[in-house]
Design an enzyme around this catalytic site. Structure first.
Site: not given
Length: 359
Positions: A250, A334, A336
């Site tokens: 990010c 992302h 995760e």
């Protein structure tokens, strides 16, 4: 419920009902298309300074589950939903969303046409808004609305002191994680792979990180305009030169690109949600990803020592970069993500492989 209003910078007024904390708040109005994960949205530091609109109409139906929070606090300026559920049904639920908003001090509005609001933002771009109990603004309040800007975002959400956040019995790798607004699940993904993780404040010097002798460096997600983080960009450039394996996510992706001479720009309305398609240029495979960002790296400015690895299928924007002759890479999305999708979680395995053999 108490009557309340959302007034946009362009003069559009939405009448709704108050949820969460009482008061008045000004922020940048953005929308997220995620159908689930409202707890993660509310506790994601990347939403700092923003009034978040959920496009999915019913929010709060599975209650509040503190275990799913991305951070202990909420960083959103305000919250907008079509309907809020006051009878959650979930065996893990610990309470109602409205009570959580009150506890975290989040001012919200429900009962407005979120589809119309989303169309306005898509067509006109992100704009400032105010949640208030007055249907019209006086001159001073209108000036405050028009002049609002998000600043010092990373500084405002980063930790203040270095801290070890997870220690494993037999760690396989030692990771230094620079906190620009970190989400808990980045730490979780590293811990599950046997990493001992130490979090450092956003303004930690490159010399201190190198002295720590990590096997790898993680550049976290975070909010705001990446270009305002001049000191952080300078330190990342030194860290790249150190040849320590590095993984940026990010704003970490954006800061890394800026450190190597690339440029960033603000998107019209950003990418926020759990259904963003990204294409791996090496394989042609498309992954569904979670994203939350309002800025992007300019593809045309990616330096010669790097190559774009992922692009957004919808608009062709940069979603990933590899840096040649090094073990440094980054992605805009992302991997995760919670609540999902988890299609790109393998990138953490790649980071682990890059750390293998690190002396």
């Amino acid at each position: 419920m108490k009557k309340i209003y959302l007034i946009l910078e362009n003069g559009k007024v939405f009448e709704g009902e108050s949820i969460g904390a009482e008061g008045e708040v000004v922020g940048e109005v953005v929308f997220t298309t995620a159908m689930t994960g409202y707890l993660e949205t509310l506790t994601d530091p990347s939403y700092y300074g923003q009034i978040v609109c959920q496009t999915f109409p019913l929010i709060g139906n599975y209650g509040v589950i503190e275990e799913d929070f991305e951070s202990p606090s909420s960083f959103v300026k305000g919250y907008i939903v079509r309907d809020i559920c006051d009878t959650p049904s979930n065996f893990r639920s610990q309470g109602k969303l409205d009570d959580m908003l009150k506890k975290l001090g989040v001012i919200g509005i429900c009962g407005i046409d979120t589809r119309e609001l989303t169309k306005i933002v898509r067509e006109s771009g992100v704009m400032n808004g105010i949640i208030t109990d007055r249907p019209a603004l006086d001159a001073s309040k209108k000036k405050e609305l028009d002049e609002y800007i998000i600043k010092d975002a990373v500084k405002s959400v980063s930790c203040k002191q270095k801290r070890a956040v997870c220690q494993v019995d037999k760690p396989t790798k030692k990771v230094a994680l620079l906190d620009y607004g970190i989400k808990r699940n980045i730490i979780e993904k590293l811990a599950r792979r046997g990493c001992e993780v130490t979090v450092f404040p956003h303004d930690t010097s490159a010399e201190e990180i190198i002295k720590f002798k990590p096997d790898g460096i993680m550049l976290s997600n975070g909010p705001g305009n990446p270009q305002e983080n001049v000191y952080e960009i300078e330190q990342i450039k030194k860290l790249v030169d150190s040849k320590i394996p590095m993984f940026g996510i990010c704003i970490g992706h954006q800061l890394l690109a800026l450190s190597q001479g690339a440029k960033t720009y603000k998107l019209k309305y950003g990418h926020r949600g759990g259904n963003q398609p990204v294409k791996d240029l090496a394989t042609g495979r498309v992954y569904v990803s979670t994203q939350n960002h309002g800025y992007a790296v300019d593809n045309a400015t990616v330096p010669d020592n790097a190559e774009v690895t992922f692009v957004n299928v919808n608009d062709g924007t940069c979603e990933g970069i590899n840096y040649k002759n090094s073990k440094v890479f980054s992605v805009q999305f992302h991997p995760e993500a919670c609540a999902g999708p988890l299609d790109t979680g393998y990138l953490f395995d790649r980071f682990m492989e890059n750390m293998e053999g690190r002396k």
